[in-house]
Every structure is written in C-alpha cells, then in structure tokens.
Motif scaffolding. Structure first.
Motif, PDB file in Angstrom:
ATOM      1  N   GLY A   1      -3.391  -3.962  -1.763  1.00 28.02           N
ATOM      2  CA  GLY A   1      -2.877  -4.256  -0.432  1.00 28.02           C
ATOM      3  C   GLY A   1      -1.360  -4.203  -0.301  1.00 28.02           C
ATOM      4  O   GLY A   1      -0.825  -4.705   0.692  1.00 28.02           O
ATOM      5  N   GLY A   2      -0.663  -3.625  -1.269  1.00 31.17           N
ATOM      6  CA  GLY A   2       0.774  -3.407  -1.136  1.00 31.17           C
ATOM      7  C   GLY A   2       1.560  -4.606  -0.647  1.00 31.17           C
ATOM      8  O   GLY A   2       1.507  -5.677  -1.232  1.00 31.17           O
ATOM      9  N   TYR A   3       2.250  -4.406   0.477  1.00 31.08           N
ATOM     10  CA  TYR A   3       3.133  -5.466   1.005  1.00 31.08           C
ATOM     11  C   TYR A   3       2.384  -6.519   1.818  1.00 31.08           C
ATOM     12  O   TYR A   3       2.982  -7.456   2.323  1.00 31.08           O
ATOM     13  CB  TYR A   3       4.251  -4.849   1.857  1.00 31.08           C
ATOM     14  CG  TYR A   3       3.749  -3.923   2.932  1.00 31.08           C
ATOM     15  CD1 TYR A   3       3.166  -4.423   4.092  1.00 31.08           C
ATOM     16  CD2 TYR A   3       3.856  -2.549   2.780  1.00 31.08           C
ATOM     17  CE1 TYR A   3       2.688  -3.580   5.073  1.00 31.08           C
ATOM     18  CE2 TYR A   3       3.365  -1.686   3.753  1.00 31.08           C
ATOM     19  CZ  TYR A   3       2.786  -2.206   4.898  1.00 31.08           C
ATOM     20  OH  TYR A   3       2.303  -1.371   5.857  1.00 31.08           O
ATOM     21  N   LEU A   4       1.067  -6.359   2.010  1.00 36.06           N
ATOM     22  CA  LEU A   4       0.306  -7.314   2.822  1.00 36.06           C
ATOM     23  C   LEU A   4       0.128  -8.634   2.075  1.00 36.06           C
ATOM     24  O   LEU A   4      -0.174  -8.655   0.895  1.00 36.06           O
ATOM     25  CB  LEU A   4      -1.066  -6.759   3.173  1.00 36.06           C
ATOM     26  CG  LEU A   4      -1.099  -5.470   3.990  1.00 36.06           C
ATOM     27  CD1 LEU A   4      -2.536  -5.003   4.161  1.00 36.06           C
ATOM     28  CD2 LEU A   4      -0.425  -5.670   5.333  1.00 36.06           C
ATOM     29  N   GLY A   5       0.329  -9.735   2.773  1.00 33.56           N
ATOM     30  CA  GLY A   5       0.139 -11.049   2.159  1.00 33.56           C
ATOM     31  C   GLY A   5       0.701 -12.125   3.050  1.00 33.56           C
ATOM     32  O   GLY A   5       1.572 -11.844   3.879  1.00 33.56           O
ATOM     33  N   PRO A   6       0.199 -13.355   2.893  1.00 39.15           N
ATOM     34  CA  PRO A   6       0.650 -14.430   3.774  1.00 39.15           C
ATOM     35  C   PRO A   6       2.016 -15.006   3.364  1.00 39.15           C
ATOM     36  O   PRO A   6       2.444 -14.831   2.214  1.00 39.15           O
ATOM     37  CB  PRO A   6      -0.447 -15.480   3.626  1.00 39.15           C
ATOM     38  CG  PRO A   6      -0.986 -15.255   2.246  1.00 39.15           C
ATOM     39  CD  PRO A   6      -0.814 -13.796   1.940  1.00 39.15           C
ATOM     40  N   VAL A   7       2.666 -15.710   4.271  1.00 38.36           N
ATOM     41  CA  VAL A   7       3.880 -16.506   4.063  1.00 38.36           C
ATOM     42  C   VAL A   7       5.081 -15.689   3.588  1.00 38.36           C
ATOM     43  O   VAL A   7       6.065 -15.539   4.302  1.00 38.36           O
ATOM     44  CB  VAL A   7       3.634 -17.699   3.095  1.00 38.36           C
ATOM     45  CG1 VAL A   7       4.866 -18.615   3.090  1.00 38.36           C
ATOM     46  CG2 VAL A   7       2.373 -18.471   3.490  1.00 38.36           C
ATOM     47  N   LEU A   8       4.994 -15.152   2.367  1.00 38.62           N
ATOM     48  CA  LEU A   8       6.150 -14.480   1.781  1.00 38.62           C
ATOM     49  C   LEU A   8       6.439 -13.164   2.506  1.00 38.62           C
ATOM     50  O   LEU A   8       5.530 -12.569   3.093  1.00 38.62           O
ATOM     51  CB  LEU A   8       5.899 -14.189   0.302  1.00 38.62           C
ATOM     52  CG  LEU A   8       5.606 -15.408  -0.564  1.00 38.62           C
ATOM     53  CD1 LEU A   8       5.207 -14.980  -1.965  1.00 38.62           C
ATOM     54  CD2 LEU A   8       6.832 -16.321  -0.626  1.00 38.62           C
ATOM     55  N   PRO A   9       7.701 -12.706   2.446  1.00 34.70           N
ATOM     56  CA  PRO A   9       8.013 -11.405   3.046  1.00 34.70           C
ATOM     57  C   PRO A   9       7.302 -10.272   2.309  1.00 34.70           C
ATOM     58  O   PRO A   9       6.961 -10.394   1.131  1.00 34.70           O
ATOM     59  CB  PRO A   9       9.531 -11.296   2.884  1.00 34.70           C
ATOM     60  CG  PRO A   9       9.893 -12.259   1.812  1.00 34.70           C
ATOM     61  CD  PRO A   9       8.887 -13.355   1.876  1.00 34.70           C
ATOM     62  N   GLY A  10       7.090  -9.166   3.024  1.00 34.50           N
ATOM     63  CA  GLY A  10       6.341  -8.046   2.479  1.00 34.50           C
ATOM     64  C   GLY A  10       6.872  -7.509   1.161  1.00 34.50           C
ATOM     65  O   GLY A  10       6.123  -7.284   0.222  1.00 34.50           O
ATOM     66  N   TRP A  11       8.205  -7.326   1.098  1.00 33.03           N
ATOM     67  CA  TRP A  11       8.761  -6.721  -0.121  1.00 33.03           C
ATOM     68  C   TRP A  11       8.494  -7.597  -1.340  1.00 33.03           C
ATOM     69  O   TRP A  11       8.260  -7.104  -2.445  1.00 33.03           O
ATOM     70  CB  TRP A  11      10.251  -6.455   0.037  1.00 33.03           C
ATOM     71  CG  TRP A  11      11.093  -7.692   0.205  1.00 33.03           C
ATOM     72  CD1 TRP A  11      11.466  -8.268   1.376  1.00 33.03           C
ATOM     73  CD2 TRP A  11      11.650  -8.504  -0.840  1.00 33.03           C
ATOM     74  NE1 TRP A  11      12.212  -9.390   1.149  1.00 33.03           N
ATOM     75  CE2 TRP A  11      12.352  -9.556  -0.203  1.00 33.03           C
ATOM     76  CE3 TRP A  11      11.640  -8.431  -2.229  1.00 33.03           C
ATOM     77  CZ2 TRP A  11      13.027 -10.546  -0.918  1.00 33.03           C
ATOM     78  CZ3 TRP A  11      12.311  -9.421  -2.946  1.00 33.03           C
ATOM     79  CH2 TRP A  11      12.990 -10.470  -2.294  1.00 33.03           C
ATOM     80  N   LEU A  12       8.448  -8.922  -1.124  1.00 31.50           N
ATOM     81  CA  LEU A  12       8.214  -9.816  -2.250  1.00 31.50           C
ATOM     82  C   LEU A  12       6.785  -9.675  -2.765  1.00 31.50           C
ATOM     83  O   LEU A  12       6.524  -9.724  -3.967  1.00 31.50           O
ATOM     84  CB  LEU A  12       8.503 -11.257  -1.841  1.00 31.50           C
ATOM     85  CG  LEU A  12       8.711 -12.243  -2.996  1.00 31.50           C
ATOM     86  CD1 LEU A  12       9.784 -11.756  -3.960  1.00 31.50           C
ATOM     87  CD2 LEU A  12       9.075 -13.623  -2.460  1.00 31.50           C
ATOM     88  N   TRP A  13       5.853  -9.477  -1.819  1.00 30.57           N
ATOM     89  CA  TRP A  13       4.467  -9.228  -2.243  1.00 30.57           C
ATOM     90  C   TRP A  13       4.379  -7.962  -3.071  1.00 30.57           C
ATOM     91  O   TRP A  13       3.703  -7.917  -4.092  1.00 30.57           O
ATOM     92  CB  TRP A  13       3.538  -9.147  -1.027  1.00 30.57           C
ATOM     93  CG  TRP A  13       3.116 -10.492  -0.539  1.00 30.57           C
ATOM     94  CD1 TRP A  13       3.433 -11.066   0.660  1.00 30.57           C
ATOM     95  CD2 TRP A  13       2.312 -11.448  -1.246  1.00 30.57           C
ATOM     96  NE1 TRP A  13       2.883 -12.319   0.744  1.00 30.57           N
ATOM     97  CE2 TRP A  13       2.189 -12.587  -0.417  1.00 30.57           C
ATOM     98  CE3 TRP A  13       1.707 -11.458  -2.500  1.00 30.57           C
ATOM     99  CZ2 TRP A  13       1.476 -13.718  -0.791  1.00 30.57           C
ATOM    100  CZ3 TRP A  13       0.989 -12.586  -2.883  1.00 30.57           C
ATOM    101  CH2 TRP A  13       0.879 -13.703  -2.033  1.00 30.57           C
TER     102      TRP A  13
END
Lengths: 302, 426
Positions: free
Chosen positions: A239-251
C-alpha cells in the motif's frame, strides 16, 4: 512536482535507504560489534575506500569497468523514479511506470555481466556467467508478479496501483506475490542467499579485483538497487504511502525499511544456493507459482 | 580541514581489512582472529590494507606471498604473526602473542599507515610481463588461428569439446595457494570452460611448513588422555564447520561455530546438536551441500576417517583400542557420501567427542604408532589421509561447476601441513 524535486526525492531515498541497509547488515552479520559502531560503520568504510587507490589488472576493458557501476546506479534511479513517495503526484504519474521499472531491473544483468567481464580475470568472469544464468531463470516470475498487481488496479501506473489498495493491500489479495517478489528481487540485487556473482567461493567474484572508489561506487549502486526494489515492493504489495495518522512519505519510508531489514536478515543467515539448484528453483518452482498468481488474480478480477 | 584529512580522520579507526596468508600451526588462531574486534578478514587481497603472514612456511612460498602483497590496493602494510621466515615479505611487526595482541598490532599499523605516520609499502615485484611480447603467428600471439599461444607468458584459451559436445574455449588457470575457498597452501591447475572445471591438477609444491606438534602427534608415540584427544577432535570439527558455513555465506552461523570451538567443554553435546540443527535451518543441506561431491564406491576409503564414515564405512582406529571400548565407543556413520553427509558426519563426531571426553575419566589411548586423528588414520612415518585425499582430487573434481568444486574440496578437510609432512593436524 518539478523534475528537480523528483530527482532530490529519489536521491534522498536511495542514499538514506542504502545507509539503513548497511547498518542493518552490519548489526546482523558483523562480529563482536556494538550498536553504536554499526551506525558509524558505513561512513568509516566509505572513507577508507575513498582513500584506497583504484587498482587495475592486466589489460582490462577499462571503459566497461568504469561505466558498469554508473550504469547500475542509473538503473536503480530510473526504477525508483516511477514510484510515488509521499502521495499522489499532482502532475500525474509516469503512465506505464511499472513497465519502466521492470525493464530497468532486467538490464541490471548487463551492468553486472560487464562488471565481471571488464577486469579480464577469471573469478569475476565466472561471477558474470553465474548472474546471466540466474536472471534468465527468474526474470519471468519477477516480471509476472509485479505486473499481476496491475490487474486489479487496471493500470500500469504505480500511483494508481497504490491508490487501488486503499481498502486492502495486495499482500493479502495476492498472497503469492510478495514472497515471490522478495526472492526474485534478492536475486536481481545478487543479495544473499543468492549472492552467487559475489560468492565467497569466488573470493568476491565480480568485485574480487575492484578496490577503492570503484568498489565504493559499486557497493553504493547495489545498495541503491536494493532500495529501489524494496520501494517497489512496498508500493505494489504494502500500500505504499497509504496509512493512518502519519504522513504518506513516512509510511513509505517505514514499509521500505521493513523490507530492507527483512532482506538483510535473510541475506546473512541463510546458506548460499548452488547455481544449478537456483536455475532449477527458478524454472520449476517460481515460474509455475507466478503463473498461478497471475491466473488467480485474473479470476478474482473478473 | 580538507576533504582528504577528513576521510583519514574517519577511516583510521574503522575496521581493518586484512588478507591472511596462513602457514603451519595457525589454523585455530586464525579462527579466533576472524571475530576479533575491529578486524575483517577479506577474501581478496584487492580489498585488504594489511597483509597478515601467520605461521610457518617453506621458501617456495616467497613468490606467491609477494604476489599477494603486490595485489593489495594499499595503503598497505605487512604484519607477521609468529612466523620465522625472513625471506617472505618484510614485516613491520611480528608478535607471537595471542589474538588480542595481534589484533591490537594490526589496528595500530593500519592507523599509522592510513594517517601517514608510516610509509605505505612499495611493491616487491617488478611490474613487467612474465614473458616479452614475441609476435609469433598470424595474430602475433604465438598460437594457431585465433586461439592458443602464450602472449606475455599468459596462456590463452584453447578450443575443446564441452560436456554437451560443443567446441568451446577452455582457459587454463592456477587458483591458489592462498585462495579463500581452499585450505591454505592448496593450489589447483584448472581448465575452465565457463564455470565448469574440465581438468584439474594439484600443484605439488609445498608452501606451508609444519607447525608445532599437536596432541594427535603425541598420541602416536605415547598413551594420551582420551579427554584431550576428544576435545581436540571436537574443536577441529567445529572449526571445519565454521569454514564450511563461511564459504556457504552463512556468516552468522559460522561465527557461532567459531565461538563454540573456543569455549566448548566436555559434555556440551547439546551445544553441538543445536548448532547442527541451526545449520539445517539455514538450508545448508538443501541449497548448498546435498548431492555435491559424491565419492563413488570404487574409491578405496579405508583410513580416510570422517570421509569414509560419511560414505557408510564403519572404519575407525578407535574401535579396537581397549580404552575406547571401555567407555563404550561405537563409530558413527552416515550414508550417501556427499558433502552434506560429511558435514553431518563431522557434526555428529564433534558431539560424540565431547560426550566421550566427559566420560573418559583418566583413560588413555594410542601410543602404538597409530592414531585416529580428526582427518583419519595416521601411522608414524607414513603420509597421512590428507595425502591420499589430495591425490584423488584430479579424478573427483573434473566436470564440476566451480562452486561445487570449492564445496567438495572444503568437504574433504585437507590439511596441507599434513600432506607434505605426514603428521596429524593439530
């Protein structure tokens, strides 16, 4: 995003990722080293290599020897360009980014082969031969599992493939995908247990005659290649940059780092495979499994 | 501070890349140095900054050691370790002490040569072609057509049929005597077709000389405590396992085997079996060793110790020994006789050895001019099993892929000290 912006982003990912990989590899494989020394290890080693003179052999193919590391690094960078890092890029993706990535990764064969050929020395040459046999055996399953992620997304653009995983990662949708991808990616990056071109049984193989800046450049290019392969693995399966709370690049960074550490771990703990066994494994095990992956994913998508 | 000064500042305390040339008597010591702090033993001299010359050598070693010296990229420095042959490359320091002492000396010398406190060593050999360019034949190389000949003293490839009946180039090369994949001192002349060895010949010049006699040499002439013999056997096999794991790329496990060899005590059977199980989990059998280097049944293996026992021959000089009978010794065997069987065999013998050592009490054995050493049956005044193993290489190795060839040579545990001096390994 501007071209310059993308360039800076890719460079930062490759350098940062190479550092993470070097530290992880050191912590896992190093002997009697403490955690603190592992963090300074890559910097000290690079400094030493920059001081070491670049030796030559008797009548090498010098142009090829100089160009091969740059080619490898260039391929790693080209592969990374098509992967969105922080979120959907406003200017739109490279339309067939997945194809560009796949093509760049298979040309790695050329870079590695000429790096083994160029020193005019027998052990590096065998390393080159071995890599040719390896890539021919796993090139198809590698391309298939990557391309299979385009089926449910109905797009060859990596950005669209990432977006289409908003409900469920392809790791779960295509359970065969990531394992086959990681095995073949480790082989393309000639990383353990598939480090046949650089094996101890070849006294370093393709790098046996390389020293100084040339060796440093090659080592960095290989690490960058590992980062690109992990970035793509994170994008199309996790899911690459997808994820809750944290910014995309951090994911993206977290997921890529997880894959890099996983590869570092298997690289130092497993025994190197024989080349005959690997060829057999590629054609008889991985290829049919990759085909199953394609058919099942196609069936589900219908 | 300029860039160069900054690099020097960072590099001088870094890990030292060491290429080691190992002679007589320093096999175990090298295993300990491998995981000394701040030292990295490298497989190619091009990557090294320090050349370590450990142990004893013959005069014939000079040329090969000098060649290795000149292959180092530099800034280079040579350090000796308990070696007594001044005709080898001149050394900066030559302590005879333990691992921590030599590690400190190596780090010091590296620091000094990187910072420029001492001058890096110049090359020892002139940079010239071994033979002048003669310009014979249609292409000036001295051969026929486009192949053959020895321009500049290097033989070119010759056409020869391969295993599929094609005519392909065959390159004659000599690998060794300091090649990381072979036992120190072993050199092979190989005709390579791609990565397949089509013909193999052992170079018979001895370059390592014999180190101080070990416990098995003593046991030839006087009854020796079984406890000492079996602990030495266990350590020998564990170090051999560490080598196998290192060549197979399982670095972490190799380190564990080395550490175990250093610390093992009588009765530590559990430790050895756990190591063997971990080796199995690393897929050593499945990926690397299974089916490689099978010794055919028509080879006379009597007296070849673990190599024979791994092929199913229950042949062991300890069996008729009364002291061993008293503590219930039964030889272990495996079948198949491939590289994995030899690994499993030595692992089982190491476990058995620590068990025997724990039960041996004050029993003594041998002293009859015969001994079962870790590499097989030795008789006083006779050449040992290593000599026989070496002489069968040219029959066993041809047709193998290079990696399998290295695995096979390693799996036979040939001690070159023992080949030339007929003395059991220490």
């Amino acid at each position: 995003m501007t071209t310059l912006g993308i360039g800076i982003q890719v460079a930062a990912m490759l350098v940062g990722g190479a550092y993470v990989l070097a530290v992880a590899d050191r912590l896992i494989g190093g002997s009697g080293s403490n955690v603190r020394s592992a963090f300074s290890y890559p910097v000290k080693r690079l400094s030493f290599l920059m001081l070491q003179p670049v030796t030559t052999t008797e009548r090498p193919d010098l142009a090829a020897w100089i160009l091969a590391p740059s080619l490898l690094l260039g391929l790693a960078a080209v592969g990374a360009v098509s992967i969105p890092i922080g979120g959907p890029s406003p200017g739109g993706d490279i339309p067939a980014g997945l194809v560009l990535f796949g093509a760049a990764m298979l040309i790695v064969l050329v870079a590695v082969f000429i790096f083994g050929w160029a020193p005019n020395s027998v052990l590096p040459m065998i390393g080159g031969y071995r890599f040719a046999a390896m890539v021919l055996s796993i090139g198809i399953p590698f391309s298939l599992v990557v391309l299979t992620t385009a089926i449910p997304a109905e797009s060859l653009s990596v950005g669209t493939i990432v977006e289409s995983q908003s409900s469920l990662w392809y790791l779960l949708v295509q359970p065969l995908g990531l394992p086959i991808y990681l095995i073949t990616a480790a082989a393309i990056a000639f990383w353990g247990p598939f480090d046949l071109p650089e094996g101890t049984d070849l006294a370093g193989g393709i790098v046996a005659e390389a020293s100084g800046a040339r060796l440093a450049m090659w080592r960095f290019a290989r690490a960058a290649l590992m980062v690109t392969l992990s970035l793509m693995g994170a994008a199309v399966f996790l899911g690459g940059y997808l994820g809750p709370v944290l910014p995309g690049w951090l994911w993206t960074v977290i997921k890529t780092a997880v894959l890099l550490i996983l590869l570092a771990l298997t690289g130092r703990t497993m025994a190197r495979i024989r080349v005959q066994r690997f060829v057999w494994f590629g054609w008889v095990v991985l290829l049919p499994l990759a085909l199953v992956d394609v058919f099942v994913s196609g069936w589900v998508a219908l | 501070m300029g860039l160069k000064a900054r690099l020097v500042h960072l590099a001088r305390t870094g890990e030292v890349p060491v290429f080691a040339v190992v002679g007589g008597g320093y096999r175990s010591a090298m295993h300990q140095l491998r995981h000394a702090d701040g030292i990295r033993i490298v497989t190619s001299p091009r990557h090294a900054s320090v050349l370590l010359i450990a142990g004893t050598f013959t005069e014939a070693a000079t040329e090969t050691v000098n060649r290795v010296h000149d292959q180092m990229a530099g800034p280079r420095v040579t350090v000796g370790w308990g070696h007594r042959e001044p005709m080898l490359a001149p050394t900066r320091a030559n302590p005879a002490g333990d691992t921590s002492e030599i590690a400190a000396v190596i780090r010091r010398q590296f620091h000094d040569v990187v910072t420029g406190a001492i001058q890096p060593e110049p090359p020892l050999l002139p940079d010239v072609d071994p033979v002048e360019w003669r310009g014979v034949g249609p292409y000036g190389h001295g051969g026929t057509g486009m192949t053959g000949g020895t321009p500049y003293g290097r033989p070119l490839a010759l056409r020869a049929p391969d295993r599929d009946g094609l005519e392909l180039d065959q390159v004659p090369v000599t690998i060794g005597p300091w090649f990381a994949g072979f036992p120190p001192g072993l050199a092979l002349r190989v005709s390579l077709q791609g990565d397949v060895a089509q013909a193999v010949e052992v170079v018979t010049t001895s370059v390592v000389s014999s180190g101080p006699p070990g416990v098995f040499t003593r046991a030839l002439h006087e009854p020796t405590p079984i406890r000492d013999l079996e602990m030495a056997r266990a350590r020998h096999h564990l170090e051999w396992m560490a080598d196998t794991l290192l060549i197979a790329g399982a670095d972490r496990l190799s380190l564990r085997a080395d550490r175990l060899a250093e610390t093992i005590q009588p009765g530590d059977v559990e430790h050895v079996t756990r190591l063997t199980a971990a080796a199995r989990r690393s897929l050593l059998r499945l990926m690397t060793l299974r089916g490689v280097g099978v010794l055919s049944a028509d080879i006379d293996m009597v007296g070849l110790g673990p190599v024979a026992r791994a092929a199913g021959f229950s042949d062991d000089r300890r069996t008729p020994e009364p002291a061993y009978r008293d503590i219930g010794f039964q030889p272990v065997t495996h079948d198949v006789g491939d590289a994995w069987a030899r690994f499993a065999q030595r692992a089982a013998e190491a476990a058995q050895a620590v068990d025997l050592a724990a039960r041996a009490g004050s029993h003594r054995a041998f002293g009859s001019g015969e001994v079962e050493a870790p590499d097989g049956h030795h008789q006083a005044g006779e050449t040992g099993p290593a000599d026989r193993l070496t002489s069968m290489l040219d029959a066993v190795l041809p047709g193998m892929e290079w990696g399998d060839l290295v695995t096979t040579v390693q799996s036979l545990d040939i001690d070159m000290e023992s080949v030339f001096f007929g003395r059991p390994p220490t």
